[in-house]
Scaffold this motif. Structure first.
Motif, PDB file in Angstrom:
ATOM      1  N   THR A   1       5.128   1.494   0.805  1.00 48.89           N
ATOM      2  CA  THR A   1       5.980   2.093  -0.133  1.00 48.89           C
ATOM      3  C   THR A   1       6.583   3.277   0.046  1.00 48.89           C
ATOM      4  OG1 THR A   1       4.329   1.043  -2.036  1.00 48.89           O
ATOM      5  CG2 THR A   1       5.846   2.680  -2.668  1.00 48.89           C
ATOM      6  N   GLU A   2       5.852   4.254   0.892  1.00 47.18           N
ATOM      7  CA  GLU A   2       6.556   5.672   1.162  1.00 47.18           C
ATOM      8  C   GLU A   2       7.699   5.074   2.476  1.00 47.18           C
ATOM      9  OE1 GLU A   2       5.781   9.881   3.095  1.00 47.18           O
ATOM     10  OE2 GLU A   2       4.054   8.259   3.358  1.00 47.18           O
TER      11      GLU A   2
ATOM     12  N   ASP B   1       0.857  -1.146   0.076  1.00 46.36           N
ATOM     13  CA  ASP B   1       0.202   0.142   0.117  1.00 46.36           C
ATOM     14  C   ASP B   1       0.985   1.336   0.038  1.00 46.36           C
ATOM     15  OD1 ASP B   1       0.686   0.646   2.753  1.00 46.36           O
ATOM     16  OD2 ASP B   1      -0.850  -0.475   3.575  1.00 46.36           O
ATOM     17  N   VAL B   2       0.435   2.473  -0.132  1.00 39.50           N
ATOM     18  CA  VAL B   2       1.110   3.633  -0.231  1.00 39.50           C
ATOM     19  C   VAL B   2       1.843   3.893   1.124  1.00 39.50           C
ATOM     20  CG1 VAL B   2      -0.763   5.202   0.478  1.00 39.50           C
ATOM     21  CG2 VAL B   2       0.880   6.169  -1.072  1.00 39.50           C
TER      22      VAL B   2
END
Length: 156
Positions: free
Chosen positions: A145-146, A141-142
Protein backbone atom coordinates in the motif's frame (compact mmCIF):
# COMPACT_ATOMS: atom_id res chain seq x y z
CA UNK A 1 -3.53 29.85 21.03
CA UNK A 2 -0.03 29.45 19.69
CA UNK A 3 0.67 25.88 18.63
CA UNK A 4 -2.88 25.28 17.47
CA UNK A 5 -4.67 25.98 14.22
CA UNK A 6 -8.04 26.08 16.06
CA UNK A 7 -9.50 23.85 13.32
CA UNK A 8 -10.49 20.20 13.17
CA UNK A 9 -11.49 18.34 10.02
CA UNK A 10 -14.71 16.40 10.53
CA UNK A 11 -15.08 13.56 8.03
CA UNK A 12 -18.46 11.92 7.41
CA UNK A 13 -17.88 8.68 5.51
CA UNK A 14 -21.63 8.03 5.11
CA UNK A 15 -22.11 11.32 3.24
CA UNK A 16 -18.62 11.43 1.68
CA UNK A 17 -18.30 14.95 3.04
CA UNK A 18 -15.92 16.99 5.15
CA UNK A 19 -16.43 20.05 7.30
CA UNK A 20 -13.99 22.24 9.16
CA UNK A 21 -15.02 22.95 12.73
CA UNK A 22 -13.50 25.60 14.98
CA UNK A 23 -12.29 24.90 18.49
CA UNK A 24 -12.36 27.70 21.07
CA UNK A 25 -9.01 28.74 22.54
CA UNK A 26 -10.20 28.18 26.12
CA UNK A 27 -11.04 24.54 25.23
CA UNK A 28 -7.58 24.06 23.73
CA UNK A 29 -5.99 25.47 26.89
CA UNK A 30 -8.13 23.41 29.26
CA UNK A 31 -7.79 20.11 27.38
CA UNK A 32 -4.17 20.35 26.35
CA UNK A 33 -2.82 17.79 23.88
CA UNK A 34 -4.36 15.34 21.50
CA UNK A 35 -5.59 12.87 24.13
CA UNK A 36 -7.23 15.55 26.26
CA UNK A 37 -8.97 17.17 23.32
CA UNK A 38 -10.15 13.82 21.94
CA UNK A 39 -11.63 12.86 25.34
CA UNK A 40 -13.42 16.21 25.64
CA UNK A 41 -14.97 15.91 22.17
CA UNK A 42 -15.89 12.25 22.76
CA UNK A 43 -17.78 13.10 25.95
CA UNK A 44 -19.37 16.28 24.56
CA UNK A 45 -20.77 14.23 21.68
CA UNK A 46 -22.27 11.66 24.07
CA UNK A 47 -20.42 8.74 22.52
CA UNK A 48 -19.92 6.76 25.73
CA UNK A 49 -23.10 4.75 25.08
CA UNK A 50 -22.66 3.95 21.36
CA UNK A 51 -21.89 0.50 20.00
CA UNK A 52 -18.15 0.70 19.27
CA UNK A 53 -18.53 -1.17 15.98
CA UNK A 54 -21.42 0.95 14.72
CA UNK A 55 -21.24 3.91 12.31
CA UNK A 56 -22.30 6.10 15.26
CA UNK A 57 -18.93 5.60 16.95
CA UNK A 58 -16.44 8.31 16.07
CA UNK A 59 -12.71 8.00 15.60
CA UNK A 60 -10.49 10.86 16.80
CA UNK A 61 -7.02 11.62 15.44
CA UNK A 62 -5.62 14.59 17.39
CA UNK A 63 -2.32 16.43 17.61
CA UNK A 64 -0.88 18.47 20.46
CA UNK A 65 0.33 22.07 20.45
CA UNK A 66 3.97 21.17 19.73
CA UNK A 67 3.31 18.98 16.67
CA UNK A 68 5.25 20.27 13.69
CA UNK A 69 7.70 22.31 15.76
CA UNK A 70 10.66 19.93 15.79
CA UNK A 71 10.60 19.88 19.60
CA UNK A 72 11.76 16.46 20.92
CA UNK A 73 8.83 14.09 21.34
CA UNK A 74 6.43 16.44 19.54
CA UNK A 75 6.02 14.23 16.46
CA UNK A 76 3.23 12.28 18.16
CA UNK A 77 -0.51 12.19 17.69
CA UNK A 78 -3.33 10.50 19.60
CA UNK A 79 -5.85 8.09 18.12
CA UNK A 80 -8.95 7.43 20.21
CA UNK A 81 -12.49 6.02 20.09
CA UNK A 82 -14.77 3.78 22.09
CA UNK A 83 -13.02 0.42 22.24
CA UNK A 84 -14.78 -2.75 21.03
CA UNK A 85 -12.53 -4.76 23.35
CA UNK A 86 -13.32 -3.01 26.63
CA UNK A 87 -16.50 -1.08 25.72
CA UNK A 88 -14.68 1.91 27.25
CA UNK A 89 -12.36 4.64 26.03
CA UNK A 90 -9.55 3.31 23.87
CA UNK A 91 -6.50 5.36 23.03
CA UNK A 92 -3.06 5.02 21.49
CA UNK A 93 -0.42 7.40 20.25
CA UNK A 94 1.77 7.24 17.21
CA UNK A 95 4.84 8.95 15.85
CA UNK A 96 6.23 9.81 12.46
CA UNK A 97 5.50 12.68 10.09
CA UNK A 98 1.70 12.59 10.18
CA UNK A 99 1.17 15.02 13.10
CA UNK A 100 3.39 17.68 11.56
CA UNK A 101 1.87 17.23 8.10
CA UNK A 102 -1.65 17.56 9.52
CA UNK A 103 -0.63 20.80 11.27
CA UNK A 104 0.98 22.11 8.07
CA UNK A 105 -2.31 21.39 6.27
CA UNK A 106 -4.02 23.64 8.83
CA UNK A 107 -5.70 21.14 11.14
CA UNK A 108 -5.24 20.13 14.78
CA UNK A 109 -7.07 16.87 14.26
CA UNK A 110 -9.52 14.75 12.34
CA UNK A 111 -12.82 13.28 13.49
CA UNK A 112 -14.08 10.36 11.40
CA UNK A 113 -17.70 9.26 11.61
CA UNK A 114 -20.14 7.22 9.57
CA UNK A 115 -19.52 4.30 7.24
CA UNK A 116 -18.37 4.37 3.63
CA UNK A 117 -20.16 2.26 1.03
CA UNK A 118 -16.83 0.85 -0.17
CA UNK A 119 -13.08 1.20 0.31
CA UNK A 120 -12.02 4.86 0.22
CA UNK A 121 -9.24 7.00 1.55
CA UNK A 122 -9.17 10.68 2.32
CA UNK A 123 -6.70 12.82 0.41
CA UNK A 124 -5.75 16.05 2.22
CA UNK A 125 -3.77 18.72 0.41
CA UNK A 126 -3.71 21.83 2.57
CA UNK A 127 -7.32 23.06 2.68
CA UNK A 128 -8.49 20.71 -0.09
CA UNK A 129 -9.92 17.32 0.80
CA UNK A 130 -11.25 14.59 -1.42
CA UNK A 131 -12.41 11.02 -1.09
CA UNK A 132 -10.64 8.63 -3.43
CA UNK A 133 -11.41 5.07 -4.36
CA UNK A 134 -9.20 2.59 -2.52
CA UNK A 135 -10.49 -0.65 -4.03
CA UNK A 136 -7.14 -1.21 -5.78
CA UNK A 137 -5.49 -1.14 -2.33
CA UNK A 138 -7.92 -3.61 -0.76
CA UNK A 139 -6.16 -6.76 0.43
CA UNK A 140 -2.66 -5.33 0.08
CA UNK A 141 -0.28 -5.35 3.02
CA UNK A 142 1.07 -2.13 4.47
CA UNK A 143 4.28 -2.25 2.42
CA UNK A 144 2.47 -2.74 -0.90
CA UNK A 145 0.00 0.00 0.00
CA UNK A 146 2.77 2.43 0.89
CA UNK A 147 4.59 1.71 -2.38
CA UNK A 148 1.41 2.22 -4.41
CA UNK A 149 0.58 5.45 -2.59
CA UNK A 150 4.07 6.85 -3.09
CA UNK A 151 4.12 5.83 -6.76
CA UNK A 152 1.07 7.80 -7.74
CA UNK A 153 -0.78 9.23 -4.76
CA UNK A 154 -2.56 5.87 -4.56
CA UNK A 155 -4.71 6.49 -7.61
CA UNK A 156 -6.01 3.33 -9.20
Amino acid sequence: MKGYQNKILEVDLSKASTETISIEEDVLRQYLGGSGLAAKLFLDRGLQDVDPLSPENQFFIMTGPLAGTGFPGAARFAVAAKSPLTQLWGEANCGGHFAAQLKFAGYDGIIVKGQATGPVYLWIDDDKTEFRDASHLWGKDVYETEDLMKAGEGKG
